[in-house]
Scaffold this active site. Structure first.
Site, PDB file in Angstrom:
ATOM      1  N   LEU A  29       0.865  -1.178   0.000  1.00  0.00           N
ATOM      2  CA  LEU A  29       0.000   0.000   0.000  1.00  0.00           C
ATOM      3  C   LEU A  29       0.903   1.231   0.000  1.00  0.00           C
ATOM      4  O   LEU A  29       1.855   1.294   0.772  1.00  0.00           O
ATOM      5  CB  LEU A  29      -0.907  -0.002   1.225  1.00  0.00           C
ATOM      6  N   ILE A  77       4.624  -1.189   3.007  1.00  0.00           N
ATOM      7  CA  ILE A  77       4.394   0.199   2.612  1.00  0.00           C
ATOM      8  C   ILE A  77       5.274   0.551   1.414  1.00  0.00           C
ATOM      9  O   ILE A  77       6.499   0.412   1.467  1.00  0.00           O
ATOM     10  CB  ILE A  77       4.693   1.164   3.775  1.00  0.00           C
ATOM     11  N   LYS A  78       4.639   1.003   0.346  1.00  0.00           N
ATOM     12  CA  LYS A  78       5.382   1.432  -0.847  1.00  0.00           C
ATOM     13  C   LYS A  78       5.883   2.861  -0.650  1.00  0.00           C
ATOM     14  O   LYS A  78       5.111   3.762  -0.335  1.00  0.00           O
ATOM     15  CB  LYS A  78       4.485   1.360  -2.088  1.00  0.00           C
ATOM     16  N   ILE A  79       7.169   3.014  -0.836  1.00  0.00           N
ATOM     17  CA  ILE A  79       7.841   4.301  -0.648  1.00  0.00           C
ATOM     18  C   ILE A  79       8.544   4.673  -1.950  1.00  0.00           C
ATOM     19  O   ILE A  79       9.239   3.835  -2.541  1.00  0.00           O
ATOM     20  CB  ILE A  79       8.896   4.210   0.478  1.00  0.00           C
TER      21      ILE A  79
END
Length: 219
Positions: free
Chosen positions: A56, A87-89
């Protein structure tokens, strides 16, 4: 090689999960917006359908804001599914700061929009759980996307780097085969490409032939 589905379409995820082939899901704000449902409803259903890493994405640009947003996302996920939360960064200097902080707090990260082996190496050094080279976009811009994957895999293997490589921005089934041959850990694939992977004209012809022969037997 693990196979992730790149979508937030719950109908597609449910159908393809029933095939027994999915190891995870990647999403982004665009894909989530297309779902036409509330963010929380979509997230809850995805975690229920697929037992594997679910990516996400944050939309903040500053490290502290990314960290806060990431924690907020994880907090909304039911406790029993949090182990799969990723978590997409984005691959920026601020993103690297966020990855370092989140990894130290035990939050999994997927560094996205990677377009070079240098970027992948930096993301891994910062503590990324996954890095996602976007091969299709490189191909679109006149570069050979799979060359980047080959370079990343060689570097990661040379130094036994534990960060997993997710081949992203896949355009067609050949990309999946190329990723597997290079030893990539994961390919994240749009639903329409997964469906193409199932098909072969000789399979269809064989089924048609068998059915015709069976009709003769029944008579």
């Amino acid at each position: 090689m693990k196979l992730f589905i790149d979508t937030a379409d719950l109908t597609q995820i449910k159908e393809l999960a029933s095939w027994g082939i999915l190891d995870g899901v990647t999403t982004n704000p665009t894909l989530l917006a297309r779902s036409g449902r509330s963010l929380q409803e979509v997230i809850d259903e995805i975690f229920h359908l697929v037992n594997g890493p679910i990516s996400l994405e944050v939309v903040s640009e500053k490290a502290e804001e990314m960290i806060t947003e990431a924690k907020g996302i994880v907090a909304k996920i039911p406790q029993k599914y949090r182990e799969n939360a990723t978590i997409k960064i984005p691959m920026t200097a601020e993103g690297l700061k966020a990855v370092k902080a989140l990894s130290q707090q035990g939050i999994k990260t997927n560094v996205t929009l990677v377009f070079s082996a240098n970027q992948a190496l930096l993301a891994a050094k910062a503590g990324a759980t996954f890095v996602s080279p976007f091969i299709g976009r490189l191909d679109d811009n006149g570069q050979e996307g799979m060359q980047i994957v080959e370079e990343i895999m060689e570097i990661f293997c040379n130094y036994d780097i534990k960060t997993e490589v997710i081949v992203a921005s896949i355009r067609h089934p050949i990309h999946v085969i190329q990723a597997a041959r290079l030893g990539a850990d994961i390919a994240t694939i749009p639903p329409e490409v997964i469906r193409k992977m199932v098909k072969h004209p000789l399979t269809d012809a064989g089924i048609t032939s068998f059915l015709k022969d069976w009709e003769k037997v029944k008579k």
